[in-house]
Motif scaffolding. Structure first.
Motif, PDB file in Angstrom:
ATOM      1  N   SER A  26       0.763  -1.177   0.079  1.00  0.00           N
ATOM      2  CA  SER A  26       0.082   0.064   0.068  1.00  0.00           C
ATOM      3  C   SER A  26       0.752   1.185  -0.005  1.00  0.00           C
ATOM      4  O   SER A  26       2.160   1.509   0.237  1.00  0.00           O
ATOM      5  N   VAL A  27       0.199   2.426  -0.274  1.00  0.00           N
ATOM      6  CA  VAL A  27       1.090   3.761  -0.252  1.00  0.00           C
ATOM      7  C   VAL A  27      -0.207   4.574   0.525  1.00  0.00           C
ATOM      8  O   VAL A  27      -1.278   4.578  -0.254  1.00  0.00           O
ATOM      9  N   ILE A  28       0.404   5.554   1.127  1.00  0.00           N
ATOM     10  CA  ILE A  28      -0.189   6.507   1.728  1.00  0.00           C
ATOM     11  C   ILE A  28       0.167   7.902   1.463  1.00  0.00           C
ATOM     12  O   ILE A  28       1.579   7.998   0.983  1.00  0.00           O
ATOM     13  N   LEU A  29      -0.586   9.006   1.305  1.00  0.00           N
ATOM     14  CA  LEU A  29      -0.242  10.376   0.910  1.00  0.00           C
ATOM     15  C   LEU A  29      -1.182  11.209   1.444  1.00  0.00           C
ATOM     16  O   LEU A  29      -2.427  11.017   1.823  1.00  0.00           O
ATOM     17  N   LEU A  30      -0.687  12.538   1.391  1.00  0.00           N
ATOM     18  CA  LEU A  30      -1.467  13.554   1.680  1.00  0.00           C
ATOM     19  C   LEU A  30      -1.444  14.517   0.361  1.00  0.00           C
ATOM     20  O   LEU A  30      -0.130  14.697  -0.305  1.00  0.00           O
ATOM     21  N   GLY A  31      -2.647  14.711  -0.451  1.00  0.00           N
ATOM     22  CA  GLY A  31      -2.645  15.209  -1.686  1.00  0.00           C
ATOM     23  C   GLY A  31      -3.866  15.692  -2.075  1.00  0.00           C
ATOM     24  O   GLY A  31      -4.837  15.722  -1.170  1.00  0.00           O
ATOM     25  N   HIS A  32      -4.000  16.222  -3.172  1.00  0.00           N
ATOM     26  CA  HIS A  32      -5.013  16.875  -3.797  1.00  0.00           C
ATOM     27  C   HIS A  32      -6.187  15.960  -4.181  1.00  0.00           C
ATOM     28  O   HIS A  32      -6.017  14.943  -4.451  1.00  0.00           O
ATOM     29  N   GLU A  33      -7.542  16.078  -3.637  1.00  0.00           N
ATOM     30  CA  GLU A  33      -8.521  14.919  -3.602  1.00  0.00           C
ATOM     31  C   GLU A  33      -9.280  14.881  -4.889  1.00  0.00           C
ATOM     32  O   GLU A  33      -9.599  14.009  -5.187  1.00  0.00           O
ATOM     33  N   ASP A  34      -8.846  15.618  -5.746  1.00  0.00           N
ATOM     34  CA  ASP A  34      -9.367  15.732  -7.262  1.00  0.00           C
ATOM     35  C   ASP A  34      -8.243  14.973  -8.098  1.00  0.00           C
ATOM     36  O   ASP A  34      -8.535  14.535  -9.157  1.00  0.00           O
ATOM     37  N   TYR A  35      -6.917  14.875  -7.771  1.00  0.00           N
ATOM     38  CA  TYR A  35      -6.003  14.294  -8.651  1.00  0.00           C
ATOM     39  C   TYR A  35      -5.846  12.809  -8.288  1.00  0.00           C
ATOM     40  O   TYR A  35      -5.787  11.704  -9.156  1.00  0.00           O
ATOM     41  N   TYR A  36      -5.438  12.397  -7.003  1.00  0.00           N
ATOM     42  CA  TYR A  36      -5.294  10.864  -6.784  1.00  0.00           C
ATOM     43  C   TYR A  36      -6.165  10.027  -6.914  1.00  0.00           C
ATOM     44  O   TYR A  36      -5.525   8.791  -7.087  1.00  0.00           O
ATOM     45  N   GLU A  76      -9.714   7.260   5.749  1.00  0.00           N
ATOM     46  CA  GLU A  76     -11.032   6.796   6.866  1.00  0.00           C
ATOM     47  C   GLU A  76     -11.778   5.748   6.441  1.00  0.00           C
ATOM     48  O   GLU A  76     -12.326   4.933   7.300  1.00  0.00           O
ATOM     49  N   LYS A  77     -11.887   5.397   5.239  1.00  0.00           N
ATOM     50  CA  LYS A  77     -12.579   4.066   4.662  1.00  0.00           C
ATOM     51  C   LYS A  77     -11.897   2.796   5.188  1.00  0.00           C
ATOM     52  O   LYS A  77     -12.543   2.047   5.502  1.00  0.00           O
ATOM     53  N   MET A  86      -4.458   9.829  10.337  1.00  0.00           N
ATOM     54  CA  MET A  86      -3.268  10.741  10.207  1.00  0.00           C
ATOM     55  C   MET A  86      -2.788  11.094  11.689  1.00  0.00           C
ATOM     56  O   MET A  86      -3.624  11.133  12.625  1.00  0.00           O
ATOM     57  N   PRO A  87      -1.337  11.209  11.895  1.00  0.00           N
ATOM     58  CA  PRO A  87      -0.995  11.548  13.260  1.00  0.00           C
ATOM     59  C   PRO A  87      -1.285  12.863  13.748  1.00  0.00           C
ATOM     60  O   PRO A  87      -0.881  13.321  14.805  1.00  0.00           O
ATOM     61  N   PHE A  88      -1.807  13.855  12.547  1.00  0.00           N
ATOM     62  CA  PHE A  88      -1.940  15.339  12.763  1.00  0.00           C
ATOM     63  C   PHE A  88      -3.186  15.637  12.228  1.00  0.00           C
ATOM     64  O   PHE A  88      -3.854  14.793  11.520  1.00  0.00           O
ATOM     65  N   ASP A  89      -3.754  16.843  12.470  1.00  0.00           N
ATOM     66  CA  ASP A  89      -4.981  17.327  11.885  1.00  0.00           C
ATOM     67  C   ASP A  89      -4.915  17.856  10.566  1.00  0.00           C
ATOM     68  O   ASP A  89      -4.194  18.909  10.275  1.00  0.00           O
ATOM     69  N   VAL A  90      -5.567  17.121   9.414  1.00  0.00           N
ATOM     70  CA  VAL A  90      -5.644  17.640   8.092  1.00  0.00           C
ATOM     71  C   VAL A  90      -6.922  16.990   7.544  1.00  0.00           C
ATOM     72  O   VAL A  90      -7.408  16.259   8.167  1.00  0.00           O
ATOM     73  N   PRO A  91      -7.627  17.724   6.618  1.00  0.00           N
ATOM     74  CA  PRO A  91      -8.903  17.557   6.080  1.00  0.00           C
ATOM     75  C   PRO A  91      -8.727  15.912   5.435  1.00  0.00           C
ATOM     76  O   PRO A  91      -7.873  15.653   4.952  1.00  0.00           O
ATOM     77  N   ALA A  92     -10.005  15.291   5.891  1.00  0.00           N
ATOM     78  CA  ALA A  92     -10.062  13.894   5.519  1.00  0.00           C
ATOM     79  C   ALA A  92     -10.024  13.643   3.900  1.00  0.00           C
ATOM     80  O   ALA A  92      -9.280  12.529   3.667  1.00  0.00           O
ATOM     81  N   GLU A  93     -10.216  14.505   3.087  1.00  0.00           N
ATOM     82  CA  GLU A  93     -10.318  14.177   1.715  1.00  0.00           C
ATOM     83  C   GLU A  93      -8.873  14.436   1.238  1.00  0.00           C
ATOM     84  O   GLU A  93      -8.666  13.965   0.153  1.00  0.00           O
ATOM     85  N   ASN A  94      -7.993  14.833   1.895  1.00  0.00           N
ATOM     86  CA  ASN A  94      -6.568  14.823   1.558  1.00  0.00           C
ATOM     87  C   ASN A  94      -5.648  13.843   2.008  1.00  0.00           C
ATOM     88  O   ASN A  94      -4.476  13.488   1.664  1.00  0.00           O
ATOM     89  N   CYS A  95      -6.084  12.859   2.880  1.00  0.00           N
ATOM     90  CA  CYS A  95      -5.515  11.867   3.449  1.00  0.00           C
ATOM     91  C   CYS A  95      -6.112  10.610   2.694  1.00  0.00           C
ATOM     92  O   CYS A  95      -7.062  10.149   2.950  1.00  0.00           O
ATOM     93  N   MET A  96      -5.052  10.031   1.893  1.00  0.00           N
ATOM     94  CA  MET A  96      -5.330   9.113   1.006  1.00  0.00           C
ATOM     95  C   MET A  96      -4.433   7.719   1.188  1.00  0.00           C
ATOM     96  O   MET A  96      -3.395   7.817   1.327  1.00  0.00           O
ATOM     97  N   VAL A  97      -5.238   6.653   0.625  1.00  0.00           N
ATOM     98  CA  VAL A  97      -4.378   5.255   0.591  1.00  0.00           C
ATOM     99  C   VAL A  97      -4.699   4.582  -0.599  1.00  0.00           C
ATOM    100  O   VAL A  97      -5.873   4.575  -1.104  1.00  0.00           O
ATOM    101  N   VAL A  98      -3.657   3.853  -1.213  1.00  0.00           N
ATOM    102  CA  VAL A  98      -4.296   2.839  -2.462  1.00  0.00           C
ATOM    103  C   VAL A  98      -3.398   1.265  -2.081  1.00  0.00           C
ATOM    104  O   VAL A  98      -2.316   1.536  -1.583  1.00  0.00           O
ATOM    105  N   PRO A  99      -4.336   0.470  -2.071  1.00  0.00           N
ATOM    106  CA  PRO A  99      -3.739  -1.073  -1.995  1.00  0.00           C
ATOM    107  C   PRO A  99      -3.060  -1.207  -3.480  1.00  0.00           C
ATOM    108  O   PRO A  99      -3.531  -0.790  -4.315  1.00  0.00           O
ATOM    109  N   LEU A 100      -1.701  -1.708  -3.351  1.00  0.00           N
ATOM    110  CA  LEU A 100      -1.023  -2.121  -4.719  1.00  0.00           C
ATOM    111  C   LEU A 100      -1.191  -3.348  -5.009  1.00  0.00           C
ATOM    112  O   LEU A 100      -1.216  -3.838  -6.049  1.00  0.00           O
ATOM    113  N   VAL A 101      -1.794  -4.457  -4.105  1.00  0.00           N
ATOM    114  CA  VAL A 101      -2.132  -5.430  -4.577  1.00  0.00           C
ATOM    115  C   VAL A 101      -3.646  -6.163  -4.012  1.00  0.00           C
ATOM    116  O   VAL A 101      -4.290  -5.425  -3.139  1.00  0.00           O
ATOM    117  N   LYS A 102      -4.279  -6.997  -4.423  1.00  0.00           N
ATOM    118  CA  LYS A 102      -5.353  -7.385  -4.083  1.00  0.00           C
ATOM    119  C   LYS A 102      -5.328  -7.628  -2.617  1.00  0.00           C
ATOM    120  O   LYS A 102      -4.656  -8.523  -1.723  1.00  0.00           O
TER     121      LYS A 102
END
Length: 176
Positions: free
Chosen positions: A117-127, A136-137, A142-158
């Motif tokens: 998996s990969v985690i990032l803080l980034g633009h909610e419309d790009y990633y 949150e799904k 995150m260990p700090f306060d940031v908008p939920a829509e900018n905290c993202m993760v992707v599984p790299l494998v099933k």
């Protein structure tokens, strides 16, 4: 335009430093110190040389991406993951799919190395176009306060995030 994607090497460091500086110069949500973070990460235990990747056009480095190790921790387990930070493209080459090529190539290399998996803080419309979903799904926080829509993760494998939940632990090098 032919784009060559390859692993960064020591001879690229100066060009990559300048590239990152230029790429983030006019970004509103930037501390304009990303190039120094990359320098620190290269010297740390979380650096993975195969996941520091550049894009070249006609022998010029026009893009760079870096994936480094981090952990997701809960009361029972520690899960190894990666973070994507930063992805940089020279302003005059932005909008030409170079960032996309770097991300997709980086995902392939990370999966080949066994990361799930990969985690990032980034633009909610790009990633999301690369499969990223809100942390949150998966009950990943995150260990700090940031908008939920900018905290993202992707599984790299099933099932790459099956039974994975908890708090993200960034290595100290991110906060130096």
């Amino acid at each position: 335009m032919k784009v060559l994607i390859r692993q960064e090497n020591r001879n690229d460091y100066k060009s990559v430093f300048e590239l990152i500086e230029k790429a983030f110069k006019n970004q509103e949500y930037s501390d304009h110190k990303e190039q120094f973070l990359v320098e620190r990460l290269r010297k740390s235990e979380v650096f993975i040389p195969q996941l520091s990747i550049v894009a070249e056009v006609d022998g010029q480095i026009v893009g760079h991406i870096l994936f480094t190790k981090l952990q997701i921790v809960n009361e029972l387990s520690v899960f190894e993951s990666l973070t994507l930070a930063p992805v940089s493209v020279l302003p005059e080459f932005q909008g030409k799919e170079i960032g996309s090529k770097l991300i997709l190539y980086g995902h392939e290399q990370a999966e080949r190395l066994g990361y799930k998996s990969v985690i990032l803080l980034g633009h909610e419309d790009y990633y999301p176009r690369f499969g990223y979903q809100r942390c949150e799904k998966y009950n990943i926080k995150m260990p700090f306060d940031v908008p939920a829509e900018n905290c993202m993760v992707v599984p790299l494998v099933k099932d790459g995030l099956k039974e994975v939940y908890g708090k993200i632990v960034y290595p100290d090098v991110f906060f130096e």
